[in-house]
Design a protein around this motif. Structure first.
Motif, PDB file in Angstrom:
ATOM      1  N   GLU A 143     -55.955  61.153  -9.918  1.00  0.00           N
ATOM      2  CA  GLU A 143     -57.389  60.956  -9.712  1.00  0.00           C
ATOM      3  C   GLU A 143     -57.956  59.838 -10.590  1.00  0.00           C
ATOM      4  OE1 GLU A 143     -59.417  64.635 -10.236  1.00  0.00           O
ATOM      5  OE2 GLU A 143     -58.492  65.602  -8.479  1.00  0.00           O
ATOM      6  N   THR A 144     -57.482  59.728 -11.818  1.00  0.00           N
ATOM      7  CA  THR A 144     -58.016  58.718 -12.736  1.00  0.00           C
ATOM      8  C   THR A 144     -57.622  57.319 -12.296  1.00  0.00           C
ATOM      9  OG1 THR A 144     -57.833  60.335 -14.538  1.00  0.00           O
ATOM     10  CG2 THR A 144     -58.170  58.029 -15.156  1.00  0.00           C
ATOM     11  N   THR A 145     -56.340  57.117 -12.012  1.00  0.00           N
ATOM     12  CA  THR A 145     -55.860  55.811 -11.571  1.00  0.00           C
ATOM     13  C   THR A 145     -56.503  55.404 -10.253  1.00  0.00           C
ATOM     14  OG1 THR A 145     -53.723  56.208 -12.654  1.00  0.00           O
ATOM     15  CG2 THR A 145     -53.813  54.464 -10.988  1.00  0.00           C
ATOM     16  N   ALA A 146     -56.628  56.361  -9.334  1.00  0.00           N
ATOM     17  CA  ALA A 146     -57.133  56.072  -7.993  1.00  0.00           C
ATOM     18  C   ALA A 146     -58.577  55.563  -7.992  1.00  0.00           C
ATOM     19  CB  ALA A 146     -57.036  57.319  -7.116  1.00  0.00           C
ATOM     20  N   MET A 147     -59.296  55.756  -9.084  1.00  0.00           N
ATOM     21  CA  MET A 147     -60.693  55.317  -9.144  1.00  0.00           C
ATOM     22  C   MET A 147     -60.843  53.804  -9.113  1.00  0.00           C
ATOM     23  SD  MET A 147     -63.107  57.612  -9.106  1.00  0.00           S
ATOM     24  CE  MET A 147     -64.477  56.744  -9.884  1.00  0.00           C
ATOM     25  N   TRP A 148     -59.752  53.048  -9.283  1.00  0.00           N
ATOM     26  CA  TRP A 148     -59.869  51.588  -9.312  1.00  0.00           C
ATOM     27  C   TRP A 148     -60.554  51.064  -8.054  1.00  0.00           C
ATOM     28  CZ3 TRP A 148     -57.975  48.071  -5.776  1.00  0.00           C
ATOM     29  CH2 TRP A 148     -57.040  48.540  -4.855  1.00  0.00           C
ATOM     30  N   GLU A 149     -60.218  51.650  -6.915  1.00  0.00           N
ATOM     31  CA  GLU A 149     -60.761  51.146  -5.659  1.00  0.00           C
ATOM     32  C   GLU A 149     -62.251  51.467  -5.522  1.00  0.00           C
ATOM     33  OE1 GLU A 149     -59.555  51.096  -0.909  1.00  0.00           O
ATOM     34  OE2 GLU A 149     -58.277  52.141  -2.365  1.00  0.00           O
TER      35      GLU A 149
END
Length: 337
Positions: A143-149
């Motif tokens: 969830e944390t990494t995916a926030m880039w988009e």
């Protein structure tokens, strides 16, 4: 005034290696990463530099600078996304065409943070400190990494909220791949020097301290001019991460930053988790943080989601951020203003 790019759906991602490229035996990783981006609806344009690596760099200084400049000038590319960091990105800064940089995102961390910080300080263009392209090769992202988009798709005048991760990775296990790349096994606990609730706000800037410290005294490391020209002297909220330094090297670097005026009108400092921070003669990293907090009279939080101990938030250099840290958890709301 800060300029904020906007990530359009289906945009073309330019993949270039301004620092380290990818050796032949690891080409499969970059191919997997590009395929994942294509599955998400992005077009991919790979530069020549990503496929080569020798003598601690992907290619010659000129070739790396020229390829980056070309991608930044290409109106069809909406995001420039290096595969990962490296060691010698600083070599190409003299060849970067800062005057003709278009309003588009550059995303990455580690050695890439030299380029990110230089662009924002020099031009007022927001840049994104977050995941590397290689780290997005998995079947899914945490969830944390995916926030880039989502962060890069925030419009000017809007805000985006990120929460601290629930777990982080203790160490890399490249011989045991997982569907999400990382091995998130250890509870994440954001800490503060005061051991109390911390609230701070200001303009985010920062990066990997091992390399961004070398911008001090250069034409692209003028924090004072950045404050007056682009953020109307708003307070600065620094974020750092330590890749390889001992505690005394970290301390020397922070003192140099203070002497160079980087911490003038500073609202607080955040430090990412680190596998480094090796104590020297019983001088621990907590001692470093305590010394800095006393000298600057500002709040300091540490072990945040930033850097080489993933996962990490996406921090936008130049954005106005409100940070709250309480009972081991943290939130960061970034305003694109």
């Amino acid at each position: 005034m800060i300029m904020y790019p906007f990530l359009e759906k289906g945009t073309t991602i330019g993949v270039t290696a301004p620092s380290s490229g990818v050796k032949p035996d690891l080409h499969v990783l970059i191919k997997q990463s590009c395929e994942r981006m294509q599955l998400r609806g992005f077009d991919i344009r790979c530069g020549d530099t990503i496929w080569t690596q020798d003598k601690a760099k992907s290619a010659s200084i000129k070739k790396r600078a020229d390829e980056f400049n070309e991608m930044m000038a290409d109106e069809n590319i909406g995001l420039v996304f290096p595969p990962w960091g490296g060691e010698l990105l600083i070599e190409i800064l003299a060849g970067i065409n800062f005057i003709n940089i278009r309003n588009k995102w550059v995303l990455g961390y580690s050695d890439t943070s030299v380029l990110l910080l230089a662009i924002t300080l020099k031009t007022g263009l927001a840049t994104a400190h977050g995941t590397n392209l290689i780290d997005l090769r998995g079947e899914y992202s945490d969830e944390t990494t995916a926030m880039w988009e989502k962060v890069l798709s925030t419009k000017q005048g809007e805000s985006v909220l990120q929460h601290s991760s629930s777990k982080h990775q203790e160490k890399w296990q490249h011989d045991h791949p997982t569907p999400c790349v990382f091995h998130l096994s250890e509870p994440t606990i954001w800490k503060s020097i005061s051991n109390k609730k911390v609230e701070m706000e200001g303009r985010l800037i920062g990066g990997c301290i091992d390399v961004i410290r070398h911008l001090i005294g250069t034409p692209v490391g003028d924090v004072r001019s950045f404050r007056t020209k682009y953020i109307n002297d708003d307070p600065i909220l620094w974020y750092f991460e330590n890749c390889e330094m001992t505690t005394t090297d970290l301390r020397r670097s922070l003192v140099q930053m203070k002497l160079a005026g980087w911490f003038e009108n500073c609202a607080g400092i955040m430090f990412g988790r680190s596998a480094a921070n090796t104590p020297v003669d019983n001088y621990t990293v907590e001692d470093v943080y305590q010394d800095l907090s006393k000298e600057l009279q500002i709040p300091i939080v540490y072990d945040i989601d930033c850097g080489h101990v993933p996962p990490q938030m996406t921090f936008i250099n130049g954005s106005y951020a409100e940070v709250i840290v309480e009972e081991g958890k943290g939130t960061v709301r970034e305003y694109f203003i």
